[in-house]
Design an enzyme around this catalytic site. Structure first.
Site, PDB file in Angstrom:
ATOM      1  N   ARG A  34       0.886  -1.317  -0.109  1.00  0.00           N
ATOM      2  CA  ARG A  34      -0.199  -0.001   0.028  1.00  0.00           C
ATOM      3  C   ARG A  34       0.897   1.332  -0.175  1.00  0.00           C
ATOM      4  O   ARG A  34       0.457   2.311  -0.584  1.00  0.00           O
ATOM      5  CB  ARG A  34      -0.987   0.130   1.065  1.00  0.00           C
ATOM      6  N   LYS A 198     -19.781 -17.382   1.063  1.00  0.00           N
ATOM      7  CA  LYS A 198     -21.307 -17.190   1.265  1.00  0.00           C
ATOM      8  C   LYS A 198     -21.943 -16.646   0.209  1.00  0.00           C
ATOM      9  O   LYS A 198     -21.732 -15.560   0.076  1.00  0.00           O
ATOM     10  CB  LYS A 198     -21.486 -16.853   2.492  1.00  0.00           C
ATOM     11  N   GLY A 354     -10.432  -8.943  -1.484  1.00  0.00           N
ATOM     12  CA  GLY A 354      -9.535  -9.693  -0.794  1.00  0.00           C
ATOM     13  C   GLY A 354      -8.900 -11.068  -1.034  1.00  0.00           C
ATOM     14  O   GLY A 354      -7.803 -10.856  -1.621  1.00  0.00           O
ATOM     15  N   GLY A 377     -13.477  -4.320   0.354  1.00  0.00           N
ATOM     16  CA  GLY A 377     -14.968  -3.978   0.733  1.00  0.00           C
ATOM     17  C   GLY A 377     -15.245  -2.874  -0.283  1.00  0.00           C
ATOM     18  O   GLY A 377     -16.321  -3.032  -0.694  1.00  0.00           O
TER      19      GLY A 377
HETATM   20  P1  AMP Z   1     -15.202 -14.338   0.437  1.00  0.00           P
HETATM   21  O1  AMP Z   1     -14.559 -13.818   1.655  1.00  0.00           O
HETATM   22  O2  AMP Z   1     -16.709 -14.503   0.808  1.00  0.00           O
HETATM   23  O3  AMP Z   1     -14.566 -14.338  -0.719  1.00  0.00           O
HETATM   24  O4  AMP Z   1     -14.599 -15.977   0.916  1.00  0.00           O
HETATM   25  C1  AMP Z   1     -13.297 -16.385   0.607  1.00  0.00           C
HETATM   26  C2  AMP Z   1     -13.306 -17.793   1.354  1.00  0.00           C
HETATM   27  O5  AMP Z   1     -14.105 -18.667   0.828  1.00  0.00           O
HETATM   28  C3  AMP Z   1     -11.849 -18.364   1.340  1.00  0.00           C
HETATM   29  O6  AMP Z   1     -11.104 -18.327   2.584  1.00  0.00           O
HETATM   30  C4  AMP Z   1     -12.045 -19.836   0.896  1.00  0.00           C
HETATM   31  O7  AMP Z   1     -11.245 -20.628   1.682  1.00  0.00           O
HETATM   32  C5  AMP Z   1     -13.525 -19.846   1.179  1.00  0.00           C
HETATM   33  N1  AMP Z   1     -14.223 -20.888   0.319  1.00  0.00           N
HETATM   34  C6  AMP Z   1     -14.187 -21.197  -1.108  1.00  0.00           C
HETATM   35  N2  AMP Z   1     -14.678 -22.419  -1.518  1.00  0.00           N
HETATM   36  C7  AMP Z   1     -15.101 -22.880  -0.207  1.00  0.00           C
HETATM   37  C8  AMP Z   1     -15.911 -24.056  -0.093  1.00  0.00           C
HETATM   38  N3  AMP Z   1     -15.974 -24.940  -1.140  1.00  0.00           N
HETATM   39  N4  AMP Z   1     -15.795 -24.297   1.249  1.00  0.00           N
HETATM   40  C9  AMP Z   1     -15.759 -23.528   2.153  1.00  0.00           C
HETATM   41  N5  AMP Z   1     -15.160 -22.448   1.956  1.00  0.00           N
HETATM   42  C10 AMP Z   1     -14.987 -22.100   0.587  1.00  0.00           C
END
Ligand code: AMP
Length: 396
Positions: A34, A198, A354, A377
């Protein structure tokens, strides 16, 4: 609107809001990305004969000032990145000393003030706090994309005190141009790849992107909520039953809009959430109890690859598997490689939010895509179709 390229900085003190919220370990900066990113903006002001007052936050201070979150610690790293140019430290950003040093600043000098978030007024967007900060400079540059989605005193409110002397720095300009290129004026076909954990945290992004893309690839943990909503068995995969209706609505809406929704048809599963779990591939619609989908399967990877290679604009947010575990990183690696190939063939690719950045860095491919966004974000909110306060404050 003013531009950093044409503004006359000679004899002026430029207040620059930077994002120097860098990771630290025992007083040492562990990743100076950064700081490096802001250097072109600083050098431009200096080259034009101006001086600089640097404003930033670091971490989330709870009870006022502390040495641990003092920006004083990062001065050697800033100086190193500025080829040894001295950086003065003004201490507490509301102090007499800070005001006096800002007043005395000479052309070519740089003054760093301490962590703005030592004052709760910063995050509250307090006008008097912003007015005081504004009094330290003659013009305002916002170069902190990472906090552009917040209406804080130093990221948005302060701009009102510089109606004719406010502008973006190069980091902000680069981010905004990259995102606008993708969201406002994409070459087609336009493909978004959304992964991560999620659906609940990405739904507004999904809904907004559906109105813009030709193809939407759904990967990662979200896959299993989609599969279960359509009657699939997902074993012990990540699954959000309260989002089944949302998932079905997305499928319906994609049909209405003629968007090609690509869901991973198979998944590499583990018998537990661990790198050394037993591995087996199942149809994503038919995962037995005791198994969880942790990565995209071979067929899913092929399907993703085909769509990505045909694309002219690509946006990727969120890994398509648990990439932190090497044995479940193959899907995310394959997606990264497909994006690199498509970019080689002339597509424009933007990676952001991220974990996808961590992912592309892990595979050493960050310099082989068109743009890697620095704002997690902020980028997500931009993708939701929200006008970011930090951007609006400069444009308005
Ligand atoms: P996000 O912050 O919502 O972009 O989520 C990122 C996280 O999603 C990472 O730490 C990944 O390990 C997790 N992730 C990706 N695929 C899966 C999965 N099939 N089951 C659980 N976690 C997952």
């Amino acid at each position: 609107m003013q531009s950093i390229d044409t503004y006359a900085f000679k004899g002026k003190r430029a207040l620059i809001r930077v994002d120097f919220n860098v990771p630290m370990n025992e007083g040492q900066v562990t990743d100076d990305t950064r700081i490096r990113a802001a250097i072109p903006t600083l050098k431009k002001v200096l080259a034009e004969g101006g001086s600089i007052v640097l404003l930033s936050h670091m971490g989330r201070p709870k009870d006022g000032p502390s040495e641990k979150l003092s920006l004083k610690q990062i001065i050697p790293t800033i100086e190193k990145n500025l080829d040894g140019h001295k950086v003065l430290f003004g201490g507490d950003c509301m102090s007499e000393q800070a005001a006096e040093m800002a007043k005395q600043l000479k052309d070519g000098e740089i003054l760093l003030l301490d962590n703005l978030r030592f004052y709760k007024e910063e995050e509250k967007g307090d006008e008097e706090f912003a007015r005081k900060l504004a009094s330290y400079g003659d013009c305002y540059i916002n170069d902190a994309f990472g906090t552009a989605h917040r209406r804080h005193a130093s990221t948005a409110v302060i701009a009102d005190f510089f109606p004719n002397d406010k502008m973006f720095g190069y980091v902000m300009e680069g981010e905004i141009n990259a995102i606008d290129k993708v969201l406002k004026n994409p070459q087609r076909p336009f493909t978004a790849i959304l992964g991560g954990s999620k659906i609940s945290s990405k739904i507004t992004v999904i809904e907004n992107l559906l109105t813009k893309v030709d193809n939407l690839i759904i990967g990662g943990g979200m896959t299993f909520t989609f599969m279960a909503a359509q009657g699939g068995k997902v074993g012990s995969s990540l699954c959000e039953p309260d989002q089944f209706n949302t998932a079905l609505r997305v499928i319906e809406r994609a049909k209405e809009l003629g968007v090609n929704l690509v869901q991973g048809v198979d998944a590499i599963c583990g018998d537990r959430f661990a790198n050394d779990a037993d591995q087996k591939t199942f149809s994503a619609m038919d995962i037995p109890e005791g198994w969880m989908g942790l990565d995209a399967g071979q067929q899913a990877i092929k399907d993703f690859d085909k769509v990505i290679l045909e694309s002219k604009t690509i946006l990727w947010n969120g890994p398509v598997g648990v990439f932190e575990f090497d044995r479940f990183a193959e899907g995310s690696r394959a997606v990264s490689e497909s994006i690199v190939k498509a970019t080689d063939k002339g597509a424009y690719s933007l990676i952001g939010g991220g974990d996808s950045v961590a992912c592309i860095n892990k595979f050493g491919l960050a310099d082989k895509v068109s743009y890697v966004s620095t704002g997690g974000g902020a980028l997500l909110e931009y993708m939701e179709g929200v006008e970011l306060p930090g951007v609006a404050a400069i444009r308005g």
